[in-house]
Design a protein around this motif. Sequence first.
Motif, PDB file in Angstrom:
ATOM      1  N   LEU A 124      23.783  27.329  -5.550  1.00  0.00           N
ATOM      2  CA  LEU A 124      23.387  26.847  -4.226  1.00  0.00           C
ATOM      3  C   LEU A 124      21.869  26.912  -4.062  1.00  0.00           C
ATOM      4  O   LEU A 124      21.258  26.027  -3.459  1.00  0.00           O
ATOM      5  CB  LEU A 124      24.077  27.664  -3.133  1.00  0.00           C
ATOM      6  CG  LEU A 124      23.787  27.233  -1.700  1.00  0.00           C
ATOM      7  CD1 LEU A 124      24.255  25.800  -1.480  1.00  0.00           C
ATOM      8  CD2 LEU A 124      24.477  28.160  -0.727  1.00  0.00           C
ATOM      9  N   TYR A 125      21.250  27.943  -4.630  1.00  0.00           N
ATOM     10  CA  TYR A 125      19.799  28.100  -4.553  1.00  0.00           C
ATOM     11  C   TYR A 125      19.103  26.915  -5.214  1.00  0.00           C
ATOM     12  O   TYR A 125      18.141  26.375  -4.679  1.00  0.00           O
ATOM     13  CB  TYR A 125      19.385  29.415  -5.213  1.00  0.00           C
ATOM     14  CG  TYR A 125      17.896  29.614  -5.277  1.00  0.00           C
ATOM     15  CD1 TYR A 125      17.178  29.962  -4.138  1.00  0.00           C
ATOM     16  CD2 TYR A 125      17.201  29.437  -6.463  1.00  0.00           C
ATOM     17  CE1 TYR A 125      15.818  30.136  -4.175  1.00  0.00           C
ATOM     18  CE2 TYR A 125      15.832  29.605  -6.515  1.00  0.00           C
ATOM     19  CZ  TYR A 125      15.142  29.953  -5.371  1.00  0.00           C
ATOM     20  OH  TYR A 125      13.796  30.126  -5.417  1.00  0.00           O
ATOM     21  N   LYS A 126      19.597  26.481  -6.378  1.00  0.00           N
ATOM     22  CA  LYS A 126      18.982  25.353  -7.088  1.00  0.00           C
ATOM     23  C   LYS A 126      19.125  24.058  -6.296  1.00  0.00           C
ATOM     24  O   LYS A 126      18.199  23.259  -6.241  1.00  0.00           O
ATOM     25  CB  LYS A 126      19.607  25.204  -8.471  1.00  0.00           C
ATOM     26  CG  LYS A 126      19.234  26.316  -9.412  1.00  0.00           C
ATOM     27  CD  LYS A 126      19.863  26.105 -10.764  1.00  0.00           C
ATOM     28  CE  LYS A 126      19.493  27.254 -11.695  1.00  0.00           C
ATOM     29  NZ  LYS A 126      20.063  27.082 -13.017  1.00  0.00           N
ATOM     30  N   VAL A 127      20.261  23.875  -5.657  1.00  0.00           N
ATOM     31  CA  VAL A 127      20.472  22.681  -4.845  1.00  0.00           C
ATOM     32  C   VAL A 127      19.511  22.674  -3.656  1.00  0.00           C
ATOM     33  O   VAL A 127      18.903  21.647  -3.340  1.00  0.00           O
ATOM     34  CB  VAL A 127      21.941  22.601  -4.364  1.00  0.00           C
ATOM     35  CG1 VAL A 127      22.117  21.465  -3.364  1.00  0.00           C
ATOM     36  CG2 VAL A 127      22.879  22.421  -5.544  1.00  0.00           C
ATOM     37  N   CYS A 128      19.353  23.818  -3.028  1.00  0.00           N
ATOM     38  CA  CYS A 128      18.426  23.925  -1.887  1.00  0.00           C
ATOM     39  C   CYS A 128      16.993  23.637  -2.315  1.00  0.00           C
ATOM     40  O   CYS A 128      16.239  22.978  -1.592  1.00  0.00           O
ATOM     41  CB  CYS A 128      18.520  25.307  -1.258  1.00  0.00           C
ATOM     42  SG  CYS A 128      20.059  25.587  -0.379  1.00  0.00           S
ATOM     43  N   LEU A 159      12.355  19.990  -2.324  1.00  0.00           N
ATOM     44  CA  LEU A 159      11.378  19.201  -3.073  1.00  0.00           C
ATOM     45  C   LEU A 159      11.485  17.720  -2.705  1.00  0.00           C
ATOM     46  O   LEU A 159      10.473  17.050  -2.486  1.00  0.00           O
ATOM     47  CB  LEU A 159      11.590  19.400  -4.574  1.00  0.00           C
ATOM     48  CG  LEU A 159      10.673  18.621  -5.491  1.00  0.00           C
ATOM     49  CD1 LEU A 159       9.235  19.099  -5.341  1.00  0.00           C
ATOM     50  CD2 LEU A 159      11.127  18.743  -6.929  1.00  0.00           C
ATOM     51  N   TYR A 160      12.689  17.221  -2.618  1.00  0.00           N
ATOM     52  CA  TYR A 160      12.912  15.831  -2.252  1.00  0.00           C
ATOM     53  C   TYR A 160      12.373  15.550  -0.845  1.00  0.00           C
ATOM     54  O   TYR A 160      11.688  14.551  -0.627  1.00  0.00           O
ATOM     55  CB  TYR A 160      14.408  15.494  -2.332  1.00  0.00           C
ATOM     56  CG  TYR A 160      14.749  14.133  -1.817  1.00  0.00           C
ATOM     57  CD1 TYR A 160      14.452  12.989  -2.558  1.00  0.00           C
ATOM     58  CD2 TYR A 160      15.349  13.968  -0.572  1.00  0.00           C
ATOM     59  CE1 TYR A 160      14.750  11.729  -2.078  1.00  0.00           C
ATOM     60  CE2 TYR A 160      15.652  12.715  -0.085  1.00  0.00           C
ATOM     61  CZ  TYR A 160      15.349  11.598  -0.836  1.00  0.00           C
ATOM     62  OH  TYR A 160      15.644  10.356  -0.361  1.00  0.00           O
ATOM     63  N   LEU A 161      12.671  16.434   0.105  1.00  0.00           N
ATOM     64  CA  LEU A 161      12.210  16.230   1.480  1.00  0.00           C
ATOM     65  C   LEU A 161      10.695  16.319   1.599  1.00  0.00           C
ATOM     66  O   LEU A 161      10.077  15.555   2.351  1.00  0.00           O
ATOM     67  CB  LEU A 161      12.881  17.238   2.414  1.00  0.00           C
ATOM     68  CG  LEU A 161      14.381  17.023   2.641  1.00  0.00           C
ATOM     69  CD1 LEU A 161      14.947  18.124   3.514  1.00  0.00           C
ATOM     70  CD2 LEU A 161      14.659  15.661   3.252  1.00  0.00           C
TER      71      LEU A 161
END
Length: 83
Positions: free
Chosen positions: A2-6, A11-13
């Motif tokens: 979950l940490y990697k997804v966040c 980064l995307y935002l």
Amino acid sequence: MLYKVCKIVKLYLNTLENLICTRLINFLDKKNKVFYDHQFGFRPKQSTDFGIVTIIDKIQTAINIQRIIRVVSFLISAKLSIR
């Protein structure tokens, strides 16, 4: 996991925010000339330091030609915190 997804979403935002900001400034400043020519800060190559130097130069010029000097200064600050 979950940490990697966040981290990826953050980064995307951030990238999307920078892209939108760049395009918005380009649209408002260069294409439509919405900003005042002597607005310092927020614009490329128009730092607030340059504004201070411009004011000091105008004050020194006025003193040299013995003119009355009037200065009005506003400090407007806002803090946005989106979490």
